[in-house]
Design a protein around this motif. Structure first.
Motif, PDB file in Angstrom:
ATOM      1  N   UNK A 129      -3.476   0.502 -10.682  1.00  0.00           N
ATOM      2  CA  UNK A 129      -3.788  -0.150  -9.347  1.00  0.00           C
ATOM      3  C   UNK A 129      -5.196   0.519  -8.927  1.00  0.00           C
ATOM      4  N   UNK A 130      -5.710  -0.337  -7.832  1.00  0.00           N
ATOM      5  CA  UNK A 130      -6.780   0.520  -7.049  1.00  0.00           C
ATOM      6  C   UNK A 130      -6.310   1.762  -6.475  1.00  0.00           C
ATOM      7  N   UNK A 131      -7.129   2.509  -6.185  1.00  0.00           N
ATOM      8  CA  UNK A 131      -7.016   3.920  -5.805  1.00  0.00           C
ATOM      9  C   UNK A 131      -7.988   4.255  -4.816  1.00  0.00           C
ATOM     10  N   UNK A 188      -3.302   5.194  -1.830  1.00  0.00           N
ATOM     11  CA  UNK A 188      -4.312   5.831  -0.787  1.00  0.00           C
ATOM     12  C   UNK A 188      -4.001   7.328  -0.769  1.00  0.00           C
ATOM     13  N   UNK A 189      -5.033   8.158  -1.030  1.00  0.00           N
ATOM     14  CA  UNK A 189      -4.633   9.566  -1.297  1.00  0.00           C
ATOM     15  C   UNK A 189      -5.804  10.456  -0.752  1.00  0.00           C
ATOM     16  N   UNK A 190      -5.574  11.496  -0.347  1.00  0.00           N
ATOM     17  CA  UNK A 190      -6.635  12.350   0.406  1.00  0.00           C
ATOM     18  C   UNK A 190      -7.228  13.152  -0.715  1.00  0.00           C
ATOM     19  N   UNK A 216       1.019  -1.172   0.028  1.00  0.00           N
ATOM     20  CA  UNK A 216       0.054  -0.034   0.030  1.00  0.00           C
ATOM     21  C   UNK A 216       0.682   1.368   0.230  1.00  0.00           C
ATOM     22  N   UNK A 217       0.525   2.152  -0.864  1.00  0.00           N
ATOM     23  CA  UNK A 217       1.195   3.571  -0.995  1.00  0.00           C
ATOM     24  C   UNK A 217       0.335   4.556  -0.353  1.00  0.00           C
ATOM     25  N   UNK A 236      -7.211  13.534  -8.884  1.00  0.00           N
ATOM     26  CA  UNK A 236      -8.043  13.372 -10.221  1.00  0.00           C
ATOM     27  C   UNK A 236      -7.261  12.436 -10.965  1.00  0.00           C
ATOM     28  N   UNK A 237      -5.984  12.920 -11.347  1.00  0.00           N
ATOM     29  CA  UNK A 237      -5.205  12.396 -12.179  1.00  0.00           C
ATOM     30  C   UNK A 237      -4.863  11.085 -11.688  1.00  0.00           C
ATOM     31  N   UNK A 238      -4.502  10.739 -10.445  1.00  0.00           N
ATOM     32  CA  UNK A 238      -4.122   9.302  -9.962  1.00  0.00           C
ATOM     33  C   UNK A 238      -5.196   8.324  -9.998  1.00  0.00           C
ATOM     34  N   UNK A 239      -6.761   8.893  -9.824  1.00  0.00           N
ATOM     35  CA  UNK A 239      -7.555   7.963  -9.902  1.00  0.00           C
ATOM     36  C   UNK A 239      -8.021   7.740 -11.210  1.00  0.00           C
ATOM     37  N   UNK A 240      -7.518   8.568 -12.437  1.00  0.00           N
ATOM     38  CA  UNK A 240      -8.140   8.197 -13.671  1.00  0.00           C
ATOM     39  C   UNK A 240      -7.173   7.277 -14.284  1.00  0.00           C
TER      40      UNK A 240
END
Length: 150
Positions: free
Chosen positions: A138-140, A111-113, A8-9, A130-134
């Protein structure tokens, strides 16, 4: 059956949203018996606006980041996570958080805020979250609520 995560990051920047993401990442790492990678990215673009680029300034920013990351590391260890590491990277936060770091460290959950940017700032600057989730492979998990809230 829910997926079991192994690496997990969590991306942290000192904001309250990042603190929330860290606390949830710790709970997830414990619940999955997973390793935890705590990541801080120093955006090198922020130094391009400084007329006289000063290596002492970069060193100070790095030292401040290291102090914060050491606290996160200590908190994770105290919470019972044995496999925990922290890293400071330099470059584009979007690319490093979403692609470079996860690939290098075999991350299966980021995992991000949630960001606090308003709509105009998101259009002009773009949201890292938004960029990371798109674009992440892997799962975000985007954290919006405290860890003890359902």
């Amino acid at each position: 059956m829910m997926k079991q995560y192994h690496r997990i990051q969590v991306a942290v920047d000192g904001s309250k949203e990042a603190d929330l993401a860290f606390r949830k990442a710790v709970l997830l790492a414990k619940g999955n018996n997973a390793g935890l990678e705590i990541l801080h990215v120093i955006d090198t673009r922020s130094f391009q606006n400084v007329s006289s680029f000063d290596s002492e300034m970069v060193e100070q920013v790095s030292n401040d980041a290291k102090e914060k990351l050491q606290k996160y590391y200590n908190d994770a260890k105290e919470a019972g996570i044995d496999d925990v590491h922290f890293s400071i990277e330099f470059g584009s936060p979007k690319a490093i958080i979403a692609h470079d770091f996860p690939k290098k460290h075999q991350i299966d959950l980021i995992v991000v805020g949630a960001t606090g940017l308003n709509a105009v700032e998101r259009i002009l600057v773009g949201s890292v979250t938004e960029y990371v989730t798109r674009t992440a492979d892997c799962d975000v998990l985007v954290c919006r609520t405290p860890e003890n809230q359902n």
